[in-house]
Design a protein around this motif. Structure first.
Motif, short mmCIF file in Angstrom:
data_model
loop_
_atom_site.label_atom_id
_atom_site.label_comp_id
_atom_site.label_asym_id
_atom_site.label_seq_id
_atom_site.Cartn_x
_atom_site.Cartn_y
_atom_site.Cartn_z
N GLY A 142 0.82 -1.21 0.00
CA GLY A 142 0.00 0.00 0.00
C GLY A 142 0.85 1.26 0.00
O GLY A 142 0.40 2.31 -0.45
N ASP A 143 2.07 1.14 0.53
CA ASP A 143 2.96 2.30 0.58
C ASP A 143 4.39 1.81 0.76
O ASP A 143 4.65 0.60 0.74
CB ASP A 143 2.55 3.27 1.70
CG ASP A 143 2.60 2.62 3.08
OD1 ASP A 143 3.23 1.54 3.22
OD2 ASP A 143 2.00 3.16 4.01
N GLU A 144 5.28 2.75 0.99
CA GLU A 144 6.70 2.38 1.09
C GLU A 144 7.01 1.49 2.28
O GLU A 144 8.05 0.87 2.36
CB GLU A 144 7.56 3.65 1.16
CG GLU A 144 7.17 4.52 2.33
CD GLU A 144 8.03 5.76 2.48
OE1 GLU A 144 9.25 5.64 2.45
OE2 GLU A 144 7.43 6.86 2.65
N TRP A 145 6.08 1.42 3.27
CA TRP A 145 6.35 0.61 4.47
C TRP A 145 6.04 -0.86 4.25
O TRP A 145 6.37 -1.71 5.07
CB TRP A 145 5.57 1.16 5.67
CG TRP A 145 5.81 2.62 5.84
CD1 TRP A 145 4.94 3.62 5.59
CD2 TRP A 145 7.04 3.24 6.23
NE1 TRP A 145 5.53 4.83 5.82
CE2 TRP A 145 6.81 4.64 6.21
CE3 TRP A 145 8.31 2.76 6.60
CZ2 TRP A 145 7.81 5.57 6.54
CZ3 TRP A 145 9.29 3.68 6.93
CH2 TRP A 145 9.04 5.05 6.90
N GLY A 146 5.28 -1.16 3.19
CA GLY A 146 5.25 -2.55 2.73
C GLY A 146 4.11 -3.47 3.09
O GLY A 146 4.14 -4.63 2.69
N GLU A 147 3.05 -3.04 3.82
CA GLU A 147 1.93 -3.96 4.09
C GLU A 147 1.31 -4.37 2.76
O GLU A 147 1.04 -3.52 1.90
CB GLU A 147 0.87 -3.25 4.96
CG GLU A 147 -0.27 -4.17 5.35
CD GLU A 147 -1.57 -3.42 5.67
OE1 GLU A 147 -1.57 -2.19 5.68
OE2 GLU A 147 -2.58 -4.12 5.86
N LYS A 148 1.12 -5.68 2.58
CA LYS A 148 0.61 -6.17 1.29
C LYS A 148 -0.78 -6.77 1.47
O LYS A 148 -1.09 -7.35 2.50
CB LYS A 148 1.57 -7.21 0.69
CG LYS A 148 2.92 -6.62 0.38
CD LYS A 148 3.86 -7.63 -0.25
CE LYS A 148 5.26 -7.03 -0.39
NZ LYS A 148 6.00 -6.99 0.88
N ASP A 149 -1.61 -6.63 0.41
CA ASP A 149 -3.03 -7.00 0.53
C ASP A 149 -3.58 -7.00 -0.90
O ASP A 149 -3.19 -6.16 -1.71
CB ASP A 149 -3.70 -5.91 1.40
CG ASP A 149 -5.15 -6.18 1.74
OD1 ASP A 149 -5.88 -6.70 0.89
OD2 ASP A 149 -5.56 -5.82 2.86
N THR A 150 -4.54 -7.90 -1.17
CA THR A 150 -5.14 -7.90 -2.52
C THR A 150 -5.91 -6.60 -2.80
O THR A 150 -6.18 -6.28 -3.95
CB THR A 150 -6.09 -9.11 -2.71
OG1 THR A 150 -6.92 -9.26 -1.56
CG2 THR A 150 -5.30 -10.39 -2.94
N ARG A 151 -6.27 -5.84 -1.73
CA ARG A 151 -6.90 -4.53 -1.96
C ARG A 151 -5.96 -3.64 -2.78
O ARG A 151 -6.38 -2.94 -3.70
CB ARG A 151 -7.16 -3.80 -0.63
CG ARG A 151 -8.43 -4.18 0.06
CD ARG A 151 -8.56 -3.41 1.36
NE ARG A 151 -7.37 -3.54 2.19
CZ ARG A 151 -7.05 -2.74 3.19
NH1 ARG A 151 -7.81 -1.71 3.49
NH2 ARG A 151 -5.95 -2.94 3.91
N PHE A 152 -4.66 -3.67 -2.40
CA PHE A 152 -3.72 -2.76 -3.06
C PHE A 152 -3.43 -3.23 -4.50
O PHE A 152 -3.21 -2.42 -5.39
CB PHE A 152 -2.43 -2.64 -2.24
CG PHE A 152 -2.70 -2.33 -0.78
CD1 PHE A 152 -3.72 -1.45 -0.44
CD2 PHE A 152 -1.96 -2.92 0.23
CE1 PHE A 152 -4.00 -1.16 0.90
CE2 PHE A 152 -2.21 -2.63 1.57
CZ PHE A 152 -3.24 -1.75 1.91
N LEU A 153 -3.44 -4.54 -4.69
CA LEU A 153 -3.27 -5.08 -6.04
C LEU A 153 -4.42 -4.56 -6.94
O LEU A 153 -4.21 -4.07 -8.05
CB LEU A 153 -3.29 -6.60 -5.97
CG LEU A 153 -2.89 -7.39 -7.22
CD1 LEU A 153 -2.57 -8.84 -6.84
CD2 LEU A 153 -3.92 -7.40 -8.32
N PHE A 154 -5.64 -4.63 -6.40
CA PHE A 154 -6.80 -4.15 -7.18
C PHE A 154 -6.71 -2.65 -7.42
O PHE A 154 -6.94 -2.17 -8.54
CB PHE A 154 -8.09 -4.50 -6.41
CG PHE A 154 -9.32 -3.88 -7.01
CD1 PHE A 154 -9.75 -4.25 -8.27
CD2 PHE A 154 -10.05 -2.93 -6.32
CE1 PHE A 154 -10.90 -3.67 -8.84
CE2 PHE A 154 -11.19 -2.36 -6.88
CZ PHE A 154 -11.61 -2.73 -8.14
#
Ligand code: GRG
Ligand code: ZN
Length: 333
Positions: A142-154
């Motif tokens: 989602g940002d430079e700090w790196g939490e990943k999630d299919t929301r951000f992919l979409f």
């Protein structure tokens, strides 16, 4: 503030209707409530809130109800040199707000205004987004700090496709990642092994639709799981054993629409449930009958009614959650 006892399904008159003018007034009033605590408590969502309110106004047939110039001035004041947008001026850039900004700019047909504000703005935004793809897994942070999630992919796929620059990312790798998030029930979670949730189903099926890869979805199994989200009161929940909520009218129904199974739920009962969540006096919709209204549920309730073809509403695109004619104009279809 909003509703008294008795408002809801049981007391809903047979001729209940959508209070269009009240909702327009409610959305217009949101930016003038700067003396209220809630205004400042929601600052971290401001750009999302603008997308929700503005899109609802377009679907209600009142696109002129907020000033174009003022909206764009605020959106550009959230843009960083890096190409990412924050929720409000001075807030860090994040995918969630960058996506809302691109949706607003696209809806207002303001890509020329963007270029006038920032040279090569389109390209800079797209590169900021593309840099958040994880080359190992294909998903996005989602940002430079790196939490990943299919929301951000979409969010990435939605924004890049509106910008006409989806080729900047590895689409196949992202599709493989989405496939690794599918569960035994045919639905999807935030990441591999995570519980199925209809919000996440929307993001995964939406990204697969943008990629032209709906062939990857077990549409019968997923359609069955989504249709089981409807409860006796007509409302939809987000996953088994949970309570109904107006916003699932969007997350569940848009997913059903993408796999051509919208008729697998009872549209009349759902329409009555959504209408029962209105504040008929001050405008706005809440998550369920009797609760406080907010702009998030106002937007997703109205978008849900649009999917249900409620009379007088503009048609919404089930992937982009924006007026369908805007999406057609941007994608040239
Ligand atoms: C362009 C429309 C659009 C969206 C951008 C941010 C995003 C992409 C999608 C969000 C999808 C999502 C996860 C929606 C669910 C939101 C929600 C109501 C979460 C609540 O979850 P819980 O566990 O609630 O608190 P339940 O109802 O399960 O008890
Ligand atoms: Zn909700």
């Amino acid at each position: 503030l909003v509703s008294g006892p008795g408002r809801g399904m049981a007391s809903l008159p047979a001729d209940a209707c959508l209070h269009v003018d009240k909702h327009v007034n409610y959305i217009q009033s949101l930016d003038t409530r700067k003396d209220e605590l809630e205004y400042w408590l929601t600052e971290h969502l401001r750009l999302n809130g603008l997308y929700w309110g503005m899109t609802a106004l377009h679907l209600l047939g009142h696109p002129e109800a907020l000033p174009r110039h003022g909206i764009l001035e605020f959106v550009f004041s959230c843009l960083h040199e890096s190409g990412g947008f924050g929720a409000a001026p001075g807030h860090d850039a994040h995918m969630l707000y960058t996506c809302s900004a691109v949706q607003i700019i696209a809806t207002l047909d303001a890509f020329d205004d963007l270029e006038a504000h920032m040279k090569d703005g389109r390209q800079k935004i797209a590169e900021w987004i593309a840099n958040l793809q994880d080359p190992e897994t294909g998903t996005f942070a989602g940002d430079e700090w790196g939490e990943k999630d299919t929301r951000f992919l979409f969010n990435a796929f939605l924004s890049l496709s509106l910008l006409g620059l989806l080729h900047l990312v590895d689409v196949d790798k992202a599709v493989q990642h989405i496939n690794s998030c599918v569960n035994f029930d045919g639905a999807y979670g935030t990441s591999p092994g995570a519980e199925s949730h209809s919000g996440q189903v929307y993001t995964c099926v939406g990204a697969l639709t943008i990629a032209g890869r709906l062939d990857q979805v077990n549409q019968e199994k997923l359609g069955a799981w989504l249709s089981e989200r409807q409860l006796k009161n007509g409302g939809l929940n987000g996953r088994p054993e949970k309570t109904e909520d107006v916003c699932y009218s969007w997350w569940v129904m848009s997913s059903l629409a993408m796999i051509n199974k919208l008729h697998w739920i009872d549209g009349e009962k759902l329409t009555a449930f959504i209408l029962g969540c209105q504040d008929p006096d001050l405008g706005g919709l809440s998550d369920r009958p009797g609760d406080m209204v907010d702009v998030f549920h106002t937007h997703f309730g109205i978008a849900g009614l649009s999917l249900l073809k409620y009379p007088g509403l503009a048609e919404v695109d089930p992937v982009y959650c924006m007026p369908r004619d805007v999406v057609h104009r941007c994608l040239g279809r």
